[in-house]
Design a protein around this motif. Structure first.
Motif, mmCIF file in Angstrom:
data_model
loop_
_atom_site.group_PDB
_atom_site.id
_atom_site.type_symbol
_atom_site.label_atom_id
_atom_site.label_comp_id
_atom_site.label_asym_id
_atom_site.label_seq_id
_atom_site.Cartn_x
_atom_site.Cartn_y
_atom_site.Cartn_z
ATOM 1 N N UNK A 139 0.803 -1.208 0.000
ATOM 2 C CA UNK A 139 0.000 0.000 0.000
ATOM 3 C C UNK A 139 0.839 1.262 0.000
ATOM 4 N N UNK A 140 0.133 2.407 0.020
ATOM 5 C CA UNK A 140 0.837 3.692 0.053
ATOM 6 C C UNK A 140 1.647 3.827 1.337
ATOM 7 N N UNK A 141 1.087 3.342 2.439
ATOM 8 C CA UNK A 141 1.813 3.296 3.716
ATOM 9 C C UNK A 141 2.129 1.827 3.976
ATOM 10 N N UNK A 142 3.380 1.490 3.929
ATOM 11 C CA UNK A 142 3.781 0.088 4.028
ATOM 12 C C UNK A 142 3.603 -0.433 5.461
ATOM 13 N N UNK A 143 3.161 -1.668 5.589
ATOM 14 C CA UNK A 143 2.987 -2.264 6.914
ATOM 15 C C UNK A 143 4.351 -2.439 7.582
#
Length: 528
Positions: free
Chosen positions: A204-208
């Motif tokens: 995603x745009x903010x990586x886990x």
């Protein structure tokens, strides 16, 4: 006036110290015979040698002395501890020896931190029974995470210490989820942050994050109570991302410390557990690289020595090719002789083949006989097949209705017509091939016949017995001769002069040689 003053002072009743102390004692005990006092234990040093316990109960403004007699001490459900907030049930009394009042405690109950501690112990036992604190379910921390998620207050010194420590050791991306770390909603906010990080996608745009740090500074039990929240403990235990708990100081502990995959004594210690030291890794890699280069170099040297040793034991290319070269040379020398011998054998075998008009005539006769036999067999087979078809047709004619019978008769008729046509075509092709073969044999026989030689101006001479005369020396004077020309045969008598002349001049003439080659079957191969 002085006398009046003296009389008024002496009118007041006089009490002894013991009387005043006793009166106060009775008054206090009558007024406060059974009270419940809430306060914090202070000055507790454990039971006295007599078995009694002496300490104080205090709040933020006052203090009261307390005593627990030996008999009551043995009946308490828990042991008093320094700093524990309790609710004491007992009676107030005074101690005349020091003009102090105190509470004689008959029962103690935890209050505040004490109650929280009891609740904490009960919750700890229940969650441990569910296996949330089991070491077997704890995950290993990643050695070198790419993204670290931090759940803490964004304004405190904790986040600055963590970021500063990570930056010093191994700079990487840090995601901060701001939450309250104290108060009634702190536990729910921290649990929501842990679940939120787990719901992030790796693409995603903010990586886990690869690792989570839940951090807070030190404080009292009440301050840290949010991190004992049951929902938070379950969220940490169910997290797919490894979690480091860094709540409070080293001596503080909460339930999240037991559920987390790793506990750090301080937030700075959590940062040290999360990432390695980049400089140390570079030094280790440099050392390993040097060792690897040295090992590769030594291995290459050993392999080179082994190759050289093996090369000394192996024969040279000249030694390996010496025997094949010799065999090749011998085969080369034998090849010329073998070709000559093979040519002579083939020539002798070809000369032994007797090809004569009589042989060709015999083979033509045999071919004609086979052709006639095949024609008779084909005609008989065709007639038999037609007869069999007619029999089958007659046998099935009675079982069929007129219309299908007519249709099948037409179909059989068409098949019969097609078969007759194919038979005629096959016989015609077979006859055509036989005619072609016969024509080729006739042309070959005409080519090999001596009559073609006679047509070119030669003659064939025979004696009275019909024997072909090949040389002039074989002709006797007065012998009857038969001379065959291309257009016929004539008889002649040999004279002595002609015989002598023939014996002297017949050798260079080519007349007798072609005639002899045509007659003798053994010499036919020389025509090719």
């Amino acid at each position: 006036m002085n006398e009046l003053a003296t009389e008024s002072r002496t009118n007041a009743a006089e009490y002894t110290v013991s009387e005043i102390s006793g009166a106060l004692k009775r008054t206090v005990e009558d007024a406060f015979g059974n009270v419940r006092v809430r306060g914090e234990i202070s000055g507790y040093r454990g039971p006295h040698s007599s078995g009694h316990a002496y300490f104080s109960l205090k709040d933020d403004r006052s203090r009261i002395e307390a005593v627990v007699w030996k008999g009551t001490m043995s009946r308490l459900k828990f042991r008093p501890e320094e700093g524990m907030e309790v609710i004491a049930t007992g009676r107030l009394t005074t101690y005349p020896g020091s003009s102090k009042y105190q509470i004689v405690i008959d029962n103690l109950e935890p209050a505040g931190a004490g109650a929280l501690m009891a609740l904490l112990e009960e919750r700890k036992r229940r969650l441990a029974a569910e296996g949330l604190f089991d070491d077997r379910r704890k995950q290993l921390l990643p050695f070198m995470p790419l993204v670290i998620g931090v759940v803490t207050s964004p304004t405190g010194a904790v986040i600055r210490d963590i970021i500063h420590r990570i930056k010093d050791r191994f700079p990487l991306h840090v995601l901060v989820w701001p939450v309250r770390v104290q108060g009634e909603t702190s536990g729910a906010e921290v649990a929501a942050a842990v679940n939120g990080f787990n719901e992030l996608s790796e693409l995603g745009a903010i990586r886990r994050p690869d690792l989570l740090i839940v951090a807070r500074g030190g404080g009292s039990l009440e301050d840290l109570w949010g991190f004992n929240d049951e929902g938070l403990v379950r969220a940490v235990a169910a997290s797919h991302i490894p979690v480091i708990s860094a709540v409070g100081h080293e001596t503080d502990w909460t339930l999240i410390d037991l559920a987390a995959d790793r506990r750090a004594p301080t937030p700075t210690g959590a940062a040290e557990l999360a990432v390695p030291v980049k400089a140390e890794l570079e030094a280790v890699l440099a050392n390993l690289g040097a060792r690897l280069r040295g090992a590769v170099s030594r291995m290459i040297d050993r392999r080179s020595q082994a190759v050289r040793a093996a090369a000394r034991a192996l024969p040279t290319p000249d030694q390996l090719l010496a025997l094949p070269r010799r065999r090749f040379d011998e085969a080369t020398s034998r090849l010329g002789r073998a070709l000559t011998v093979t040519t002579e054998r083939k020539r002798a075998r070809l000369s032994a083949v007797r090809l004569s008009p009589a042989t060709l005539a015999r083979r033509i006769s045999e071919t004609r006989r086979h052709l006639d036999r095949d024609m008779l067999r084909a005609d008989a087979a065709l007639r038999a097949m037609v007869r069999e078809k007619r029999i089958r047709f007659d046998r099935t004619k009675g079982r069929l209705s007129p219309e299908p019978l007519v249709r099948r008769q037409e179909a059989f008729g068409q098949q019969l017509t097609a078969l007759e046509r194919r038979a005629v075509l096959a016989v015609g092709r077979r006859l055509e091939r036989a005619r072609t073969s016969l024509s080729q044999a006739d042309r070959l026989m005409a080519t090999l016949s001596h009559k073609a030689v006679l047509a070119r101006g030669f003659a064939l001479v025979r004696d009275a017995d019909g024997t072909v005369l090949k040389r002039a020396a074989e002709v006797a004077a007065g012998a009857a001769l038969s001379i065959e020309f291309a257009d016929g045969t004539t008889n002649a008598i040999a004279t002595s002069g002609s015989a002598i002349a023939a014996s002297g001049e017949a050798k260079p003439k080519p007349v007798a040689r072609p005639a002899a080659k045509v007659k003798e079957p053994g010499n036919q191969g020389s025509l090719f």
